[in-house]
Design an enzyme around this catalytic site. Sequence first.
Site, PDB file in Angstrom:
ATOM      1  CB  CYS A  43      60.779  33.796 -27.768  1.00 26.40           C
ATOM      2  SG  CYS A  43      59.833  32.749 -28.165  1.00 26.40           S
ATOM      3  N   GLY A  99      49.042  32.839  -9.842  1.00 28.47           N
ATOM      4  CA  GLY A  99      48.487  33.667  -9.240  1.00 28.47           C
ATOM      5  C   GLY A  99      48.903  35.144  -9.104  1.00 28.47           C
ATOM      6  CE1 TYR A 113      58.014  32.077 -19.518  1.00 32.97           C
ATOM      7  CE2 TYR A 113      56.450  30.152 -18.951  1.00 32.97           C
ATOM      8  CZ  TYR A 113      57.220  30.592 -19.756  1.00 32.97           C
ATOM      9  OH  TYR A 113      57.775  29.927 -20.213  1.00 32.97           O
ATOM     10  CG  LEU A 156      36.669  34.428 -14.667  1.00 33.14           C
ATOM     11  CD1 LEU A 156      37.546  32.377 -13.772  1.00 33.14           C
ATOM     12  CD2 LEU A 156      35.390  33.942 -15.275  1.00 33.14           C
ATOM     13  CG  ASP A 157      43.460  35.232 -13.216  1.00 31.68           C
ATOM     14  OD1 ASP A 157      43.544  34.920 -14.882  1.00 31.68           O
ATOM     15  OD2 ASP A 157      44.621  35.247 -13.541  1.00 31.68           O
ATOM     16  CB  ILE A 158      40.092  33.179 -18.833  1.00 28.00           C
ATOM     17  CG1 ILE A 158      39.026  33.319 -18.134  1.00 28.00           C
ATOM     18  CG2 ILE A 158      39.911  31.940 -19.237  1.00 28.00           C
ATOM     19  CD1 ILE A 158      37.943  33.973 -19.659  1.00 28.00           C
ATOM     20  N   GLY A 159      43.222  31.159 -17.088  1.00 28.40           N
ATOM     21  CA  GLY A 159      44.259  30.665 -17.235  1.00 28.40           C
ATOM     22  C   GLY A 159      45.020  31.718 -16.676  1.00 28.40           C
ATOM     23  CB  CYS A 160      44.496  31.992 -12.134  1.00 30.14           C
ATOM     24  SG  CYS A 160      44.844  29.998 -12.083  1.00 30.14           S
ATOM     25  N   GLY A 161      47.358  30.594 -14.662  1.00 29.09           N
ATOM     26  CA  GLY A 161      48.936  30.693 -13.763  1.00 29.09           C
ATOM     27  C   GLY A 161      49.009  30.282 -12.378  1.00 29.09           C
TER      28      GLY A 161
END
Length: 384
Positions: free
Chosen positions: A355, A180, A138, A173-178
């Site tokens: 957008c 995946g 996303y 590390l994935d900050i805000g991984c949704g």
Amino acid sequence: MRTELTGCTDTQANQTKAHRFVQGLLKSAGLSMNGCAPFDMTLLGDGVPEAALSRGNLGLGEAYMAGLWDSQELDEFFSRLMRSGVTDTVNPFAIILHALSAKFTNRQTQDKAWEVGQRHYDLGNDFYASMLDGRMTYTCGYWKDASTLEEAQNAKLDLICRKLDLKPGMKVLDIGCGWGSFMSYAAEHYGVECVGVTISKEQSEWAKNRYSHLPIEFRLQDYRDLNEQFDHIVSVGMFEHVGRKNHRVYMETANRCLKDDGLFLLHTIGKNISKTAPDPWIDKYIFPNGDLPSIAQIATSIEGLFVAEDLHNFGADYDKTLMAWFDNFEQHWPLFSAELGERFYKMWKYYLLSCAGAFRARDIQLWQWVLSKKGVMGGYSRVS
């Protein structure tokens, strides 16, 4: 699918002062009210000019959701409107109050940070699966050599992996991984282990079930609570939810969690001017408490913490991504129409196409920053 609108004339009879003023603004943007071009605005009810002038995009968006106006090409309507700059001349009191709130209050505290997960990302995994690619990515795709949404998203994920020079056995590390998407791609194609944090329960549960076979961990956790080190860090489409009051804390967290020789890739939508408020319609209906950063704000937040090794702008690709999402949304809407209703349809259409128009007009951008803690010895080599 485009809505076919009828009527190509706008008589002077019974026009309000607001009507005539908005008509003039539209003309300066190459648009008409009730004109024949597919990107023109067609009035379907009363009060639209007054709503736009009194409440800006909030009033315009709510009038659209109420069925009071439409455009066959809503994306191009907004592209022309924003490219012209006429929206900068409309600054109603309601928007000023919204700007002051964004400036002086922290709208992204640890308690408030969970709101966007509950209201936006937890809409339902089936709904998002119908709109997004197979990995549920996303965020903006990378369309340089891609012709489909799936190809563009895989290209973006691979671009990130190559920019970080991932190797088997690394821990990322994935900050805000949704859901995946990055972690699954990196684990499958580059042999790394990953830990991801998200504030969406729906995303976390879906991803845990989908990727139970991979060496990736999903945590329902606020980024501020992280306190362990990783070889590299990524954050894809999450910084927009951090808020200007928390930029420094976010960067301090990333610095704390990154090994000295590691890289941090920040993928974020951004705005051209620092001293602007979040869009009130987007804030109310789509991303509560969101706040797009500017280059200046990001630069200030990393000062003394990171060296900016690379800055890559491919914001025009978000136009293509959003249009692809809209096509999927339109195609699959019959599956959700009974549950979500016509008002939701208009809201989501307004979101995706406005957008797309904003990115087409280059009013907002998409940046990938590559950051190091002490500078890459010999220099960082750009990957594209």
